[in-house]
Design a protein around this motif. Structure first.
Motif, PDB file in Angstrom:
ATOM      1  N   SER A 290      -7.456   3.348   4.184  1.00 27.70           N
ATOM      2  CA  SER A 290      -7.931   3.580   5.549  1.00 27.70           C
ATOM      3  C   SER A 290      -9.450   3.527   5.648  1.00 27.70           C
ATOM      4  O   SER A 290     -10.004   3.346   6.734  1.00 27.70           O
ATOM      5  N   GLU A 291     -10.138   3.695   4.514  1.00 25.16           N
ATOM      6  CA  GLU A 291     -11.598   3.699   4.512  1.00 25.16           C
ATOM      7  C   GLU A 291     -12.187   2.368   4.073  1.00 25.16           C
ATOM      8  O   GLU A 291     -13.329   2.051   4.401  1.00 25.16           O
TER       9      GLU A 291
ATOM     10  N   PRO B 298      -9.624   4.965  -0.461  1.00 26.49           N
ATOM     11  CA  PRO B 298      -8.435   4.982   0.401  1.00 26.49           C
ATOM     12  C   PRO B 298      -8.372   3.719   1.258  1.00 26.49           C
ATOM     13  O   PRO B 298      -9.403   3.227   1.731  1.00 26.49           O
TER      14      PRO B 298
ATOM     15  N   SER C 171       0.833  -1.210   0.000  1.00 24.14           N
ATOM     16  CA  SER C 171       0.000   0.000   0.000  1.00 24.14           C
ATOM     17  C   SER C 171       0.860   1.251   0.000  1.00 24.14           C
ATOM     18  O   SER C 171       0.449   2.299  -0.498  1.00 24.14           O
TER      19      SER C 171
END
Length: 568
Positions: A300-301, A298, A86
């Motif tokens: 993180s989402e 993203p 990532s």
């Protein structure tokens, strides 16, 4: 006296008398900068370093570099979420390096070739450290303590080592042959002793361990499912996702209603959904507050499950309801007949924080015969009551694994893995245990812990992309959906030819690529090249007597290894 003609000439060597470096106001220096994959890896792997050795054809040296940090590469190469990929700078040009595939290949090759772990047998009188839990954290702690010269004894309540790697990961993700061989190679190392069927709180107590051993590492994991209900309502046939996976892994059977809803977004939820399809459930629905991983989402989402696993679940017929939550259970008596779903999305609150909220008016009914929560696990308190505060679900520790407990009686106790607050993956467990082992050794040797300054990784903008051609990532072969069975591993390893090709895609961010640009392009021949072959920049030497500080070498360095600094 030498007479010069109008055209002029110089005697041999006279040009060296004019040290043009005295004109310089800035000078080039070799500056190692961590690659973003290194910074992002919770275990601390330096992927750039071992990929460089793969590029040079030194496979065993590459594996030894890898296992200096992570002793379980064949396992983590299969089950890690690949934080390194990532962060990989290559993704901003075309696609991230398949770092996990290279890690997996090296782990498999080590087992096939029986390469010995680069450790020595500890002294006969070396202190023995107690480790509770034989999961990835406990195994990693034992290995890194051995590297520091200490013996260890691992206590576990189960008859075999592995923890949730063995009990809760399906064989199609982690074949049992790989799991058993890599773990056994660790347990066979001199100085590591395994004591199975020994349960904390039943067969041994924490106080006994604390009194009989100079240090204790607690890696018991999170084995207890979080409590779940919808406004206090639960169906009569409520089972946790983790318990059902364990039942399937150990027994091979599961209840098979016609339709089921799995609640969650992590690997446990995805694994259970795929297992239910294999068990014969016709309709499997996965209810997730978060979206499916993909372009524009993203990391993180997105759902925290490994993206490859999510997309394989979709291929296998699992219906994923993203941005959805359950508002209420529809019960007939105590049996589920359906769930009411509602759209969920993050909105900024008055305090400035984002919070996921339900949108009234978006409710829909989903008819299912069973609901299974897979929303995470917490640690059991058995045997740990004296050190855990009431209601605490994980140990709170500092970065070195010291348990933050007000009582000095437990200052020799450390923790890592799922038992440590903030952890949750195999790779994090391995990294936690390595840092804890360093801290234990420092405590016993009365030394200061090493400084850990915050390092900034080399950014994509610092690379000179003129020297890199676009090259697509090599895809790992996978079994067709029709051939995916309970025991067959779905994703297959790359061969050596493909691994070498993939390794060559690495930018070598912040590290010498040995490309010779600085040597060949210096207009003053102020970069000297030694006869030694190296890939850390040491084969290039700046001759500052003649370097004018033009900066051409830094400008043309592909990987940001040369920087210009003020030279007063």
């Amino acid at each position: 006296m030498t007479i010069l003609t109008r055209a002029a000439y110089a005697e041999p060597g006279t040009a060296l008398n004019f040290k043009t470096g005295t004109w310089r106001v800035q000078k080039p220096v070799h500056q190692h900068t961590p690659a973003p994959c290194h910074i992002a890896c919770p275990a601390g792997e330096d992927a750039q370093a071992y990929i460089a050795q793969v590029q040079a054809g030194n496979l065993q040296a590459a594996w030894e570099t890898l296992v200096s940090v992570n002793p379980l590469p064949a396992i983590t190469g299969r089950v890690c979420p690949h934080f390194c990929e990532s962060a990989c700078n290559r993704k901003d040009l075309d696609e991230a390096i398949a770092i996990h595939a290279i890690e997996r290949f090296l782990g498999d090759e080590a087992m096939n070739q029986n390469w010995a772990y680069p450790v020595s047998e500890p002294a006969a009188d070396a202190p023995e450290i107690a480790i509770v839990g034989a999961g990835p954290a406990g195994l990693s702690a034992a290995y890194h303590l051995l590297r520091a010269g200490y013996r260890s004894v691992i206590f576990d309540e189960n008859p075999e080592a592995g923890g949730t790697l063995r009990s809760a990961l399906p064989p199609y993700r982690l074949p049992r042959s790989v799991l058993e061989l890599e773990i056994q190679r660790l347990l066979d190392l001199p100085g590591i002793r395994f004591e199975p069927l020994t349960k904390l709180g039943r067969d041994i107590s924490l106080d006994e361990l604390k009194n009989n051993y100079p240090a204790v590492f607690i890696g018991v994991g999170a084995q207890k499912a979080q409590e779940w209900s919808i406004d206090g309502a639960t169906p009569s046939d409520l089972h946790s996702g983790l318990d059902l996976i364990r039942e399937w892994v150990s027994i091979g059977t599961l209840p098979t209603p016609k339709s089921v809803a799995v609640v969650g977004a992590g690997n446990t939820a995805v694994d259970l959904s795929r297992i239910m399809k294999r068990a014969g459930v016709e309709e499997v629905h996965l209810i997730s507050h978060k979206p499916i991983p993909g372009p524009g989402i993203p990391a993180s989402e997105a759902m925290p499950a490994i993206p490859r696993e999510v997309h394989e679940a979709l291929e296998e017929g699992v219906h994923i309801h993203e941005y959805r939550g359950i508002r209420r259970l529809i019960l007939r008596g105590e049996k589920v007949t359906g769930v009411e779903l509602v759209h969920m999305k993050k909105l900024k609150q008055p305090n400035g924080r984002l919070r996921r909220v339900a949108f009234s008016g978006t409710e829909t009914i989903l008819n299912v015969e069973q609901v299974i929560p897979a929303i995470g696990q917490v640690m059991e308190h058995n045997g740990l009551e004296s050190i855990l505060e009431a209601g605490l679900s994980h140990f709170d520790t500092d970065e070195w694994g010291h348990i933050l407990n007000q009582s000095n009686a437990y200052k020799t106790c450390f923790s890592g893995g799922d038992a440590r607050y903030g952890s949750g993956t195999v790779t994090e467990a391995v990294g936690d245990a390595r840092r804890a082992a360093i801290a234990i050794a420092a405590m016993l040797e009365d030394k200061n812990l090493p400084a850990t300054p915050k390092a900034e990784p080399l950014s994509f903008s610092q690379l000179n992309l003129n020297y890199y051609a676009q090259a697509s990532r090599i895809a790992e072969p996978a079994l067709p959906v029709a051939e995916r069975e309970e025991e067959s591993e779905i994703t297959r390893s790359l061969d050596l030819v493909s691994i070498n090709k993939e390794a060559k895609r690495c930018f070598s961010c912040g590290n010498c690529l040995a490309c010779d640009n600085c040597w060949t392009l210096c207009p003053d021949s102020a970069v000297l090249k030694t006869r030694d072959v190296a890939f850390d920049g040491s084969q290039y030497v700046f001759d500052y007597d003649y370097c004018k500080g033009c900066g051409l070498c830094a400008e043309e360095c592909p990987c940001g290894y040369i920087s210009m600094q003020e030279d007063l």
